[in-house]
Write an enzyme that holds these catalytic residues in place. Structure first.
Site, PDB file in Angstrom:
ATOM      1  N   TYR A   1       0.834  -1.205   0.000  1.00 25.36           N
ATOM      2  CA  TYR A   1       0.000   0.000   0.000  1.00 25.36           C
ATOM      3  C   TYR A   1       0.874   1.263   0.000  1.00 25.36           C
ATOM      4  O   TYR A   1       0.622   2.199  -0.740  1.00 25.36           O
ATOM      5  CB  TYR A   1      -0.919   0.012   1.230  1.00 25.36           C
ATOM      6  CG  TYR A   1      -1.963   1.098   1.170  1.00 25.36           C
ATOM      7  CD1 TYR A   1      -3.245   0.837   0.703  1.00 25.36           C
ATOM      8  CD2 TYR A   1      -1.656   2.406   1.556  1.00 25.36           C
ATOM      9  CE1 TYR A   1      -4.203   1.839   0.630  1.00 25.36           C
ATOM     10  CE2 TYR A   1      -2.604   3.412   1.483  1.00 25.36           C
ATOM     11  CZ  TYR A   1      -3.883   3.132   1.023  1.00 25.36           C
ATOM     12  OH  TYR A   1      -4.818   4.123   0.948  1.00 25.36           O
TER      13      TYR A   1
ATOM     14  N   HIS B   1     -19.935  14.461 -26.087  1.00 20.01           N
ATOM     15  CA  HIS B   1     -19.640  13.567 -27.214  1.00 20.01           C
ATOM     16  C   HIS B   1     -19.540  12.097 -26.801  1.00 20.01           C
ATOM     17  O   HIS B   1     -19.793  11.212 -27.587  1.00 20.01           O
ATOM     18  CB  HIS B   1     -18.359  14.012 -27.926  1.00 20.01           C
ATOM     19  CG  HIS B   1     -17.145  14.013 -27.037  1.00 20.01           C
ATOM     20  ND1 HIS B   1     -16.976  14.923 -26.036  1.00 20.01           N
ATOM     21  CD2 HIS B   1     -16.071  13.197 -26.992  1.00 20.01           C
ATOM     22  CE1 HIS B   1     -15.843  14.679 -25.414  1.00 20.01           C
ATOM     23  NE2 HIS B   1     -15.266  13.636 -25.973  1.00 20.01           N
TER      24      HIS B   1
ATOM     25  N   PHE C   1      -6.760  20.353 -24.662  1.00 20.93           N
ATOM     26  CA  PHE C   1      -7.490  19.102 -24.911  1.00 20.93           C
ATOM     27  C   PHE C   1      -8.847  19.152 -24.193  1.00 20.93           C
ATOM     28  O   PHE C   1      -9.013  19.877 -23.225  1.00 20.93           O
ATOM     29  CB  PHE C   1      -6.668  17.895 -24.444  1.00 20.93           C
ATOM     30  CG  PHE C   1      -7.361  16.599 -24.745  1.00 20.93           C
ATOM     31  CD1 PHE C   1      -7.591  16.222 -26.057  1.00 20.93           C
ATOM     32  CD2 PHE C   1      -7.830  15.779 -23.732  1.00 20.93           C
ATOM     33  CE1 PHE C   1      -8.278  15.048 -26.343  1.00 20.93           C
ATOM     34  CE2 PHE C   1      -8.512  14.603 -24.014  1.00 20.93           C
ATOM     35  CZ  PHE C   1      -8.739  14.234 -25.318  1.00 20.93           C
ATOM     36  N   ASP C   2      -9.811  18.348 -24.639  1.00 17.30           N
ATOM     37  CA  ASP C   2     -11.185  18.486 -24.110  1.00 17.30           C
ATOM     38  C   ASP C   2     -11.318  18.205 -22.617  1.00 17.30           C
ATOM     39  O   ASP C   2     -12.056  18.886 -21.924  1.00 17.30           O
ATOM     40  CB  ASP C   2     -12.201  17.671 -24.931  1.00 17.30           C
ATOM     41  CG  ASP C   2     -11.883  16.185 -25.009  1.00 17.30           C
ATOM     42  OD1 ASP C   2     -10.710  15.849 -24.927  1.00 17.30           O
ATOM     43  OD2 ASP C   2     -12.812  15.380 -25.167  1.00 17.30           O
TER      44      ASP C   2
ATOM     45  N   LYS D   1      -0.627   7.119 -23.512  1.00 13.78           N
ATOM     46  CA  LYS D   1      -0.093   7.430 -24.848  1.00 13.78           C
ATOM     47  C   LYS D   1       1.397   7.063 -24.886  1.00 13.78           C
ATOM     48  O   LYS D   1       1.743   5.916 -25.094  1.00 13.78           O
ATOM     49  CB  LYS D   1      -0.312   8.913 -25.168  1.00 13.78           C
ATOM     50  CG  LYS D   1      -1.751   9.261 -25.546  1.00 13.78           C
ATOM     51  CD  LYS D   1      -2.626   9.475 -24.359  1.00 13.78           C
ATOM     52  CE  LYS D   1      -3.954  10.106 -24.696  1.00 13.78           C
ATOM     53  NZ  LYS D   1      -4.802  10.219 -23.507  1.00 13.78           N
TER      54      LYS D   1
ATOM     55  N   ASP E   1       0.965  19.682 -20.664  1.00 12.66           N
ATOM     56  CA  ASP E   1       0.104  18.514 -20.809  1.00 12.66           C
ATOM     57  C   ASP E   1       0.884  17.595 -21.747  1.00 12.66           C
ATOM     58  O   ASP E   1       0.980  17.836 -22.951  1.00 12.66           O
ATOM     59  CB  ASP E   1      -1.237  18.952 -21.392  1.00 12.66           C
ATOM     60  CG  ASP E   1      -2.148  17.790 -21.708  1.00 12.66           C
ATOM     61  OD1 ASP E   1      -1.710  16.630 -21.598  1.00 12.66           O
ATOM     62  OD2 ASP E   1      -3.305  18.037 -22.094  1.00 12.66           O
TER      63      ASP E   1
ATOM     64  N   ALA F   1       1.013  14.186 -22.669  1.00 11.27           N
ATOM     65  CA  ALA F   1       0.615  12.851 -23.133  1.00 11.27           C
ATOM     66  C   ALA F   1       1.517  12.316 -24.254  1.00 11.27           C
ATOM     67  O   ALA F   1       1.907  11.164 -24.251  1.00 11.27           O
ATOM     68  CB  ALA F   1      -0.842  12.873 -23.586  1.00 11.27           C
TER      69      ALA F   1
END
Ligand code: F0G
Length: 457
Positions: free
Chosen positions: A72, A449, A124-125, A257, A214, A216
């Site tokens: 843990y 979406h 990004f969304d 990614k 960001d 990714a």
């Protein structure tokens, strides 16, 4: 004779995929409310919905799973991940999260308050969603060239310095940080140059602001820098990655990614104080700070994936496959975002289906048509994804209306790419007969979406 280019790996395990006929697909897509997210994967032949979490792990990554430490607290897997992040990306502190948007949730809980303004390059969304959920605003400062799909520019993910400085000047007190997405998914998997990242750093310093990446697809960004930016040809991907991150204070990562795992994410930072503040939210939302929603085995595979994802040969194989699909489509005259992106080919639906009004969702209509034609699943990056304006509740119609064909890492062969190309060519040849699009029947208040129900217009 020069040897032809080929993959830098061979295949050790396979998974069958299923073909279907047009009649079945007509029925399935209707049942799915003309929403490709709502199809069952077994109803899809070639799945280009996303490159996120859909990659094939290597034998080394699978072997790392066995060695995962599921303690843990203080698991060796946590330290393996910590060492990989510090070694490759140069950040001393980090927090594991279950995926990229969870990293955004934790970090933004510390940094964003109501009324704030977050400038960046085509957020990004999920990033935009987490900003708007906190009643803050995302301001897009991407260069204008990114919004003309016919223009070829080597770094269409770049930030326009004038746009950024104007926002910084006008809203100085309301800006907690600048966010730069590498590569920029929303503008078509387009890279940001080192020169541009330096410029953002300089402006951030001038106005006393934090810079968040960001990240990714940071390794794909580095690959493009190596190929396209003067002075970088002889540098290794890892040297370029280190230089990119030397201009950032914090990074969020969707490891699904460029770390080539099926699930996982993290936040990394230089500041001990930020790490301490973010830990509180990490514990509340994700889990204890040494696992944050990830299993030990997954942290092991992630650490290994970061090393594999920053190897030139792997990146070359990957990005050249995306380019292969793009080139085939271009030979047929199909309009694409130029140049071809790192993780996906972005088809310009406005130019593909000019007969359809934007109110009938051109890119979604094209994606549905491609599914009907060959069981190929792409995704809409257009008006459905752009959601409604949070204040006026009017539909937002972005400049770019794109259908994205995202290629999973190390999964499909170029024969699959040929099927996709020919399927799209068949639609291209009869594009003038497509004069009915889609309309919304039911939608969620945010990120609609994913779950929207549509019908024929
Ligand atoms: N940032 C970027 C640039 C992304 O492309 C994504 C996800 C995220 C953040 C969120 O990460 O999915 O792990 O929570 N993009 C996927 C896509 C979903 O299909 O492009 P996540």
């Amino acid at each position: 004779m020069d040897l032809p280019f080929s993959e830098s790996y061979k295949i050790k395990m396979v998974e069958p995929i299923r073909k279907s006929n047009r009649e079945e697909r007509e029925r399935w897509i209707k049942e799915a409310g003309y929403n490709l997210f709502r199809l069952k994967s077994e109803q899809v032949f070639i799945d280009l919905l996303t490159d996120s979490g859909t990659g094939a792990m290597s034998d080394k990554q699978w072997s790392e799973l066995i060695m995962g430490d599921e303690s843990y607290a203080g698991a060796s897997s946590y330290y393996k991940m910590k060492n990989a992040i510090s070694d490759l990306l140069g950040f001393e502190y980090f927090l594991p999260t279950h995926q990229g948007r969870a990293a955004e949730n934790v970090l933004f809980s510390v940094l964003i308050k109501e009324g704030d303004i977050i400038p960046g390059n085509s957020h990004f969304d999920t990033t935009k969603g987490h900003i708007e959920f906190r009643k803050a605003f995302a301001v897009d400062c991407t260069i204008d060239e990114a919004f003309d799909t016919t223009l070829s520019h080597p770094f269409k993910g770049n930030v326009d310095p004038e746009k950024l400085e104007n926002v910084l000047k006008k809203h100085r007190d309301k800006i907690p940080f600048i966010i730069i997405t590498v590569t920029c998914n929303s503008s078509g998997g387009q890279p940001v140059s080192i020169e541009n990242l330096k410029m953002v750093r300089q402006l951030a310093d001038k106005y006393g602001k934090t810079v968040v990446y960001d990240s990714a697809r940071f390794a794909e960004n580095a690959y493009f820098i190596k190929l396209r930016e003067p002075g970088y040809r002889d540098k290794t991907i890892r040297e370029i990655v280190r230089e990119m991150f030397s201009f950032a204070d914090v990074m969020t990562m969707s490891s699904k990614k460029d770390a080539i795992v099926n699930m996982g994410g993290f936040i990394a930072m230089h500041s001990a104080e930020l790490h301490c503040k973010a830990s509180v939210f990490n514990i509340m939302f994700e889990g204890y700070i040494t696992y944050g929603g990830m299993s030990g085995r997954d942290m092991n595979a992630l650490a290994q994936g970061l090393y594999e994802g920053t190897e030139f040969d792997y990146l070359e194989t990957r990005i050249r496959q995306v380019e292969y699909l793009g080139n085939r489509l271009m030979e047929f005259g199909i309009p694409l975002q130029q140049p071809i992106g790192g993780h996906a080919v972005f088809v310009d639906a406005k130019r593909f289906l000019p007969g359809l009004p934007k109110e009938e969702f051109q890119a979604q209509s094209l994606a549905v048509e491609l599914y009907r034609e060959a069981g190929v699943r792409g995704v809409e990056i257009g008006a459905l994804l752009a959601d409604r304006d949070p204040v006026s509740r009017e539909n937002r119609y972005p400049v770019l209306e794109l259908m994205r064909l995202a290629i999973p890492r190390r999964v499909y062969t170029n024969n699959h790419m040929d099927v996709v190309a020919v399927a799209l060519k068949n639609i291209w040849d009869r594009r003038n007969t497509i004069n009915k699009g889609l309309k919304i029947v039911k939608e969620a208040p945010i990120m609609r979406h994913f779950t929207v129900t549509l019908d024929l217009a």
